[in-house]
Design a protein around this motif. Structure first.
Motif, PDB file in Angstrom:
ATOM      1  N   THR A   1       0.835  -1.185   0.000  1.00  0.00           N
ATOM      2  CA  THR A   1       0.000   0.000   0.000  1.00  0.00           C
ATOM      3  C   THR A   1       0.875   1.242   0.000  1.00  0.00           C
ATOM      4  O   THR A   1       2.104   1.155   0.078  1.00  0.00           O
ATOM      5  CB  THR A   1      -0.960   0.014   1.215  1.00  0.00           C
TER       6      THR A   1
ATOM      7  N   THR B   1     -10.003   1.442  -6.174  1.00  0.00           N
ATOM      8  CA  THR B   1      -9.011   0.389  -5.933  1.00  0.00           C
ATOM      9  C   THR B   1      -9.510  -0.973  -6.389  1.00  0.00           C
ATOM     10  O   THR B   1     -10.730  -1.203  -6.497  1.00  0.00           O
ATOM     11  CB  THR B   1      -8.623   0.327  -4.444  1.00  0.00           C
TER      12      THR B   1
ATOM     13  N   MET C   1      -9.576  -1.335   2.960  1.00  0.00           N
ATOM     14  CA  MET C   1      -8.991   0.001   3.039  1.00  0.00           C
ATOM     15  C   MET C   1      -8.958   0.415   4.503  1.00  0.00           C
ATOM     16  O   MET C   1      -9.970   0.372   5.207  1.00  0.00           O
ATOM     17  CB  MET C   1      -9.813   1.004   2.236  1.00  0.00           C
TER      18      MET C   1
ATOM     19  N   THR D   1      -5.318   1.439   0.885  1.00  0.00           N
ATOM     20  CA  THR D   1      -5.930   0.292   0.218  1.00  0.00           C
ATOM     21  C   THR D   1      -5.042  -0.929   0.413  1.00  0.00           C
ATOM     22  O   THR D   1      -3.817  -0.843   0.338  1.00  0.00           O
ATOM     23  CB  THR D   1      -6.138   0.581  -1.264  1.00  0.00           C
TER      24      THR D   1
ATOM     25  N   THR E   1      -4.522   1.279  -7.406  1.00  0.00           N
ATOM     26  CA  THR E   1      -5.290   2.263  -6.664  1.00  0.00           C
ATOM     27  C   THR E   1      -5.168   3.599  -7.387  1.00  0.00           C
ATOM     28  O   THR E   1      -4.092   3.951  -7.873  1.00  0.00           O
ATOM     29  CB  THR E   1      -4.790   2.384  -5.213  1.00  0.00           C
TER      30      THR E   1
END
Length: 363
Positions: free
Chosen positions: A187, A292, A297, A327, A354
């Motif tokens: 992420t 995403t 998330m 995400t 994302t």
């Protein structure tokens, strides 16, 4: 060291941002679209250093927290803007089993593991190159993570692409491959304040999240495996609501986290980008939407800012001066077979995407 690529208003620039104690140069890449929106990314940690977007009157401000120079990022900070891996979020007791083998990771939040360990992807130097199309500029970051780095099995080749489009979208595309079964969860950990970095509380932002459930957690913020319906709870953002409206409610999960620090189960469209969240800031008129392919998330409201950390422009960052929308696959997924798998095997390709989309609204 510097360079510039420009075509039809799309621009990519590169300059020296600082030097590590090892003598290695750290470069700052600036993506700029024809609307003037700019994103700065450095090869240390793949960190998003700044995102400059216009408000409803056309005034540009930097909307992500961080520091003015490299030195700030080399000290302790809560992952400002960084690529997080190999495994984002928490792993219980810093251990997991895979194919009958137990693997022990760094217990960097004892006794648990967080965001890839003591030297995760946020603290390594990525190789970078730039590309552009007529309506898109990108920085392509690659990193080779050797077998057993931070305790993770397998040699892992990782690629993260930051692309800025003329539609004012920042696209983050992640991919990876391995030569041995491993786990992966990537992420970006940017801290947003749509009024501008250091411009005060983020609790007055209006947030909507496309989720009917959250993952329940214990006192260590580790998932129990249970999913909780958001209906009737402070976690119900299915309709737009001020972030701060219920943040201090009498709720054990909020008390354990000091505010919001929870994984939301996104209502997904199969294998395609799904609108996960929309944020509006009433004063500036800025809007950020998050799309995403990931199933989860994390909403984190920067609950532990100390008011001592000096960020950009000499401004001090306080608790709840920003929010994160990370995400991800679910925290501690390797220890929960009921969650979507985070196992990556040889011959397979990990991929996720994302998109942060920026716009404004009128009063």
């Amino acid at each position: 060291m510097h360079g510039q690529i420009e075509e039809n208003g799309i621009m990519v620039t590169e300059k020296l941002f600082g030097t590590l104690p090892t003598g290695e140069d750290i470069l700052l890449y600036t993506l700029r679209n024809r609307n003037g929106l700019e994103v700065e990314i450095m090869n240390y940690g793949g960190i998003i250093v700044s995102i400059r977007t216009p408000d409803r009157h056309g005034k540009f401000d930097d909307i992500v927290l961080g520091f003015d120079d490299l030195q700030g990022y080399l000290g302790y900070h809560p992952f400002y803007g960084a690529i997080v891996g190999r495994f984002a979020n928490r792993i219980r007791n810093a251990t997991f089993h895979l194919d009958g083998n137990q693997y022990t990771l760094a217990a960097n939040i004892p006794p648990h593991h967080l965001h890839g360990g003591n030297k995760g992807f946020d603290k390594v130097v990525w190789k970078c190159r730039t590309e552009q199309e007529t309506d898109k500029a990108r920085v392509i970051l690659t990193y080779f993570s050797p077998d057993m780095e931070e305790g993770y099995p397998g040699n892992l080749d990782v690629e993260v692409i930051y692309s800025l489009t003329d539609s004012n979208e920042l696209e983050l595309s992640y991919s990876a491959s391995t030569d041995k079964p491993t786990i992966i969860n990537l992420t970006n950990h940017s801290y947003f304040n749509l009024k501008g970095a250091g411009e005060g509380t983020a609790l007055d932002h209006i947030l909507q999240i496309n989720a009917d459930e959250i993952t329940n957690t214990d006192e260590s913020l580790i998932p129990t495996g249970e999913l909780i319906k958001v209906e009737g709870t402070p976690f119900d953002f299915r309709k737009p609501c001020r972030i701060g409206a219920r943040i201090d409610a009498d709720n054990i999960l909020l008390k354990n986290g000091g505010g919001y620090d929870q994984n939301f189960v996104i209502r997904q469209s199969a294998d395609s980008l799904t609108l996960a969240a929309r944020v509006e800031e009433p004063h500036s008129g800025r809007v950020m939407e998050v799309f995403t392919t990931e199933p989860g998330m994390q909403l984190f409201t920067a609950n532990f800012g100390d008011g001592i950390t000096v960020g950009k422009g000499g401004r001090k960052y306080h608790a709840r001066d920003a929010f994160c929308l990370e995400t991800q696959h679910f925290p501690d997924a390797p220890n929960h077979p009921e969650f979507q798998s985070t196992v990556l095997r040889p011959g397979e390709q990990f991929s996720s995407k994302t998109v942060f989309s920026f716009s404004t609204f009128d009063k």
